[in-house]
Design a protein around this motif. Sequence first.
Motif, PDB file in Angstrom:
ATOM      1  N   LYS A  51      23.091  30.114  68.607  1.00  0.00           N
ATOM      2  CA  LYS A  51      22.216  31.257  68.400  1.00  0.00           C
ATOM      3  C   LYS A  51      21.231  30.966  67.269  1.00  0.00           C
ATOM      4  N   PRO A  79      18.014  26.977  78.409  1.00  0.00           N
ATOM      5  CA  PRO A  79      18.407  27.887  77.322  1.00  0.00           C
ATOM      6  C   PRO A  79      19.189  29.118  77.763  1.00  0.00           C
ATOM      7  N   ARG A  80      18.815  29.718  78.886  1.00  0.00           N
ATOM      8  CA  ARG A  80      19.504  30.960  79.277  1.00  0.00           C
ATOM      9  C   ARG A  80      20.923  30.699  79.775  1.00  0.00           C
ATOM     10  N   HIS A  81      21.289  29.424  79.948  1.00  0.00           N
ATOM     11  CA  HIS A  81      22.658  29.098  80.356  1.00  0.00           C
ATOM     12  C   HIS A  81      23.519  28.682  79.167  1.00  0.00           C
ATOM     13  N   ASN A  85      21.274  31.474  73.649  1.00  0.00           N
ATOM     14  CA  ASN A  85      19.906  31.294  74.132  1.00  0.00           C
ATOM     15  C   ASN A  85      19.019  30.556  73.119  1.00  0.00           C
ATOM     16  N   THR A  87      16.290  27.860  71.446  1.00  0.00           N
ATOM     17  CA  THR A  87      14.997  27.295  71.845  1.00  0.00           C
ATOM     18  C   THR A  87      15.212  25.819  72.180  1.00  0.00           C
ATOM     19  N   CYS A 309      22.638  25.336  85.238  1.00  0.00           N
ATOM     20  CA  CYS A 309      21.180  25.240  85.362  1.00  0.00           C
ATOM     21  C   CYS A 309      20.790  24.584  86.681  1.00  0.00           C
TER      22      CYS A 309
END
Length: 362
Positions: A51, A79-81, A85, A87, A309
């Motif tokens: 995070k 990133p969303r996995h 999340n 960068t 992903c």
Amino acid sequence: MAGKDMDLSASRASCEGPTRRGALGLIGAGVGGLVSSKVLAQGQTTEDFYKGKTISIIVGFPPAGSYDTYARLVATHLPRHIPGNPTIITRNMPGAGSVTAAAFVYGSAPNDGLTIGVVAPTLPLDERLGTIKTPMKSSEFGWIGRVNPLVNVVFVRASSIGSMAEAYTTPVRFAATGAGSAVTIYPNVMNHVLGTKFELILGYKGSAESMLAVERGEADGHCTGWDTLKTTHPDWVSSKKIRLLTQFAVNRHPELPDLPTVLELAKTDRQKALIRSVVNAAEIGTAFMTTPNVQPDRLALLRTAFDNCMKDPAFIADLQKRNFGLNPLSGSMVGSLVADVSQVSEELVPELREAYSIKANR
């Protein structure tokens, strides 16, 4: 969160030296704050760790090629996995056929799970043959997963030679990059093992520049990824501006059912054994790894995120828009492939080392 990018070139000298943390450390000094330091608060879980963090994907090649495109797409969707999340940014670090980037990930980046790399799949075989001076072991990377096997095609301008048979008798100028790159190694191996007459012109900065050289008439041919060729110059094949000679793959690519593999060109068992040792690297393909000795729970998290992903409809749609292939492999299976390539028979090593010996014409 969309990935960002930066072009960060490094010289061959940066990755040479007697010790892993000595000369290799020079690469780290040259890129300053490329990765975050390994500081973890007590009681922080692996899920919490990412995070607010930034992960760097180090691409061992210049922008605009297939490695770069795959890396940018992974940076966009991965990133969303990942819990937290984070960068993800991409940084191009070309040099020595991606050895510069591999050396950075291996010897200079902190082992904190915030650095990911994608480099040439021929690296494990290079190490086995002793053709690179940088001390590293590909088997020690934390392999995260593969997006797609790397199928390279060898092609020439249609006006140069009329068939593969002519390549054994007629000199053909080939645009090439660095000595450690697959686009250089593959035609060179064909010269040594099969007897082709490809004259390598080294020094082009990636396949984009090499193909421009073909277009300008500076060179007659090039070896590059099928994904790269079909996306950057889709008209070249359809208009018959170029002639495909062979593909570096274990089996024929579904989109190239009539193009012989380089294994099919081998006439003797010895030739087949030598060629297969090189072609096996193609199965490693566009594989992503992290640093050696990364914490096991972080490697496991990255592997799970990567696997998810690869199934992400948005990621798959982005690949399809670019006409890029998808045939993923888990990190553990990539690690097994790397181990297999690294254990080439001692009997074949001298001939393979000779086949890797680059004799450039520029």
